[in-house]
Design an enzyme around this catalytic site. Structure first.
Site, PDB file in Angstrom:
ATOM      1  N   ASP A  43     -18.695 -48.694 -15.750  1.00 51.27           N
ATOM      2  CA  ASP A  43     -17.618 -47.729 -15.560  1.00 51.27           C
ATOM      3  C   ASP A  43     -16.267 -48.332 -15.944  1.00 51.27           C
ATOM      4  O   ASP A  43     -15.248 -47.640 -15.945  1.00 51.27           O
ATOM      5  CB  ASP A  43     -17.605 -47.172 -14.140  1.00 51.27           C
ATOM      6  CG  ASP A  43     -17.368 -48.227 -13.069  1.00 51.27           C
ATOM      7  OD1 ASP A  43     -17.220 -49.414 -13.405  1.00 51.27           O
ATOM      8  OD2 ASP A  43     -17.331 -47.861 -11.880  1.00 51.27           O
ATOM      9  N   SER A  44     -16.266 -49.617 -16.320  1.00 50.49           N
ATOM     10  CA  SER A  44     -15.085 -50.222 -16.943  1.00 50.49           C
ATOM     11  C   SER A  44     -14.757 -49.532 -18.258  1.00 50.49           C
ATOM     12  O   SER A  44     -13.689 -49.747 -18.833  1.00 50.49           O
ATOM     13  CB  SER A  44     -15.311 -51.719 -17.181  1.00 50.49           C
ATOM     14  OG  SER A  44     -16.574 -51.954 -17.779  1.00 50.49           O
ATOM     15  N   ASP A  82     -23.978 -47.591 -14.872  1.00 50.85           N
ATOM     16  CA  ASP A  82     -23.063 -47.718 -13.735  1.00 50.85           C
ATOM     17  C   ASP A  82     -22.798 -46.323 -13.162  1.00 50.85           C
ATOM     18  O   ASP A  82     -22.241 -45.465 -13.849  1.00 50.85           O
ATOM     19  CB  ASP A  82     -21.743 -48.329 -14.215  1.00 50.85           C
ATOM     20  CG  ASP A  82     -21.208 -49.377 -13.267  1.00 50.85           C
ATOM     21  OD1 ASP A  82     -21.696 -49.467 -12.127  1.00 50.85           O
ATOM     22  OD2 ASP A  82     -20.289 -50.112 -13.667  1.00 50.85           O
ATOM     23  N   LYS A 111     -26.592 -48.848 -11.229  1.00 50.50           N
ATOM     24  CA  LYS A 111     -25.865 -49.783 -10.365  1.00 50.50           C
ATOM     25  C   LYS A 111     -24.994 -49.022  -9.383  1.00 50.50           C
ATOM     26  O   LYS A 111     -24.311 -48.058  -9.763  1.00 50.50           O
ATOM     27  CB  LYS A 111     -24.999 -50.742 -11.187  1.00 50.50           C
ATOM     28  CG  LYS A 111     -24.261 -51.790 -10.322  1.00 50.50           C
ATOM     29  CD  LYS A 111     -23.623 -52.880 -11.171  1.00 50.50           C
ATOM     30  CE  LYS A 111     -22.344 -52.424 -11.840  1.00 50.50           C
ATOM     31  NZ  LYS A 111     -21.263 -52.096 -10.848  1.00 50.50           N
ATOM     32  N   GLU A 113     -21.998 -49.627  -6.335  1.00 46.01           N
ATOM     33  CA  GLU A 113     -21.065 -50.534  -5.660  1.00 46.01           C
ATOM     34  C   GLU A 113     -21.136 -50.306  -4.152  1.00 46.01           C
ATOM     35  O   GLU A 113     -21.299 -49.181  -3.677  1.00 46.01           O
ATOM     36  CB  GLU A 113     -19.631 -50.293  -6.142  1.00 46.01           C
ATOM     37  CG  GLU A 113     -19.388 -50.744  -7.569  1.00 46.01           C
ATOM     38  CD  GLU A 113     -17.926 -50.647  -7.958  1.00 46.01           C
ATOM     39  OE1 GLU A 113     -17.058 -50.454  -7.071  1.00 46.01           O
ATOM     40  OE2 GLU A 113     -17.629 -50.755  -9.168  1.00 46.01           O
ATOM     41  N   GLU A 180     -19.036 -60.020  -7.230  1.00 44.58           N
ATOM     42  CA  GLU A 180     -17.785 -60.020  -7.982  1.00 44.58           C
ATOM     43  C   GLU A 180     -16.635 -60.614  -7.177  1.00 44.58           C
ATOM     44  O   GLU A 180     -16.391 -60.229  -6.030  1.00 44.58           O
ATOM     45  CB  GLU A 180     -17.400 -58.599  -8.425  1.00 44.58           C
ATOM     46  CG  GLU A 180     -16.103 -58.578  -9.226  1.00 44.58           C
ATOM     47  CD  GLU A 180     -15.834 -57.281  -9.960  1.00 44.58           C
ATOM     48  OE1 GLU A 180     -14.788 -57.181 -10.634  1.00 44.58           O
ATOM     49  OE2 GLU A 180     -16.667 -56.355  -9.870  1.00 44.58           O
TER      50      GLU A 180
END
Length: 273
Positions: A43-44, A82, A111, A113, A180
């Site tokens: 998602d970056s 993501d 993924k 978070e 991270e």
């Protein structure tokens, strides 16, 4: 194509896992050819491709569009999608359906978070038959609500919480977990205590694998450069120079020259009026 089981096995085999982000067909082709184990459609994308300030500003439409482009290029790597913020944190009830869209687009896993309720949600997604990669420590999707974009786990209490979160994700059935922006000593303890692979980004050398944003690695994003990110090439200035040279050659008439042009057969030319 690399499987989830092969990724998990690399931990016990002590084979470091390589992971990079990709958002389009050409870059995914390079990563796949280079033998990168996992390609993350991160998602970056919001920051390094779309020019947005926060990863919370993109949704399923954008992520799936770029995921499909990546998947078209990949023959060997494992592809992970993501999950964007609003696809599971804003509406947890839609998480399984949204995760399934990534699988239908060609991913082998998704993924998530960490957030309050993440462990239970991850368990639900895994039970639906979808492989899940967890993410603890600094979680960019919720960073502004939890202290900003900075190192997490800098004291024993917060470090202990991150360790517990990682264990909870393992217990939920996650096949790996991203660590991270945490002290390397904390990452080392997590890596030692988990049976599933850890993949670090700003978490030191003791993780089972490493991930970077490809635009940081190649010097293609100049807005900021994280301390943990190593620039292996500086392509930005090279691109700028190439574009400037093109502009100058067009202005002066150097391009296109004869070598870059086509010719009509002389006999056909005579027939033209």
């Amino acid at each position: 194509m690399k499987s989830i089981e092969q990724i998990i096995a690399q931990k016990s085999e002590k084979k470091r896992i390589t992971m990079l982000t990709a958002y389009d067909y050409p870059m995914a082709s390079y990563l796949d050819e280079a033998g990168i184990d996992i390609i993350l459609v991160g998602d970056s994308l919001a920051n390094v491709v779309l020019g947005l300030e926060s990863t919370t500003q993109i949704g399923m439409k954008e992520m799936l569009h770029h995921t499909r482009a990546v998947v078209r290029a990949v023959k060997n790597s494992l592809v992970v999608g993501d999950m964007p913020f609003d696809s599971y944190q804003v509406n947890p009830n839609a998480a399984v359906d949204n995760a399934r869209q990534f699988i239908d687009a060609g991913c082998q896993g998704v993924k998530l978070e960490w957030f309050d309720g993440c462990a239970q949600l991850a368990r639900t997604v895994v039970k639906s038959g979808i492989a899940v990669m967890g993410h603890v420590g600094l979680t960019p999707q919720t960073a502004q609500k939890t202290g900003g974009m900075k190192v997490r786990g800098s004291d024993a209490a917060s470090a202990g919480t991150i360790i517990d979160n990682a264990k909870a994700l393992q217990d939920s059935g996650c096949f790996s977990v991203v660590l991270e922006c945490i002290p390397q000593e904390v990452a080392q303890k997590i890596t030692q205590q988990l049976k599933i692979p850890t993949i670090g980004i700003g978490a030191g050398p003791y993780c089972d694998g490493q991930v970077l944003v490809i635009h940081d690695l190649l010097g293609l994003f100049s807005r900021y450069q994280p301390k943990f990110s190593k620039k292996y090439a500086d392509l930005g200035p090279q691109i700028l120079q190439a574009v400037k040279q093109y502009k100058q050659e067009v202005i002066t008439g150097q391009f296109p020259d004869d070598a870059h042009s086509f010719h009509l057969d002389p006999n056909e030319l005579k027939k033209l009026h």
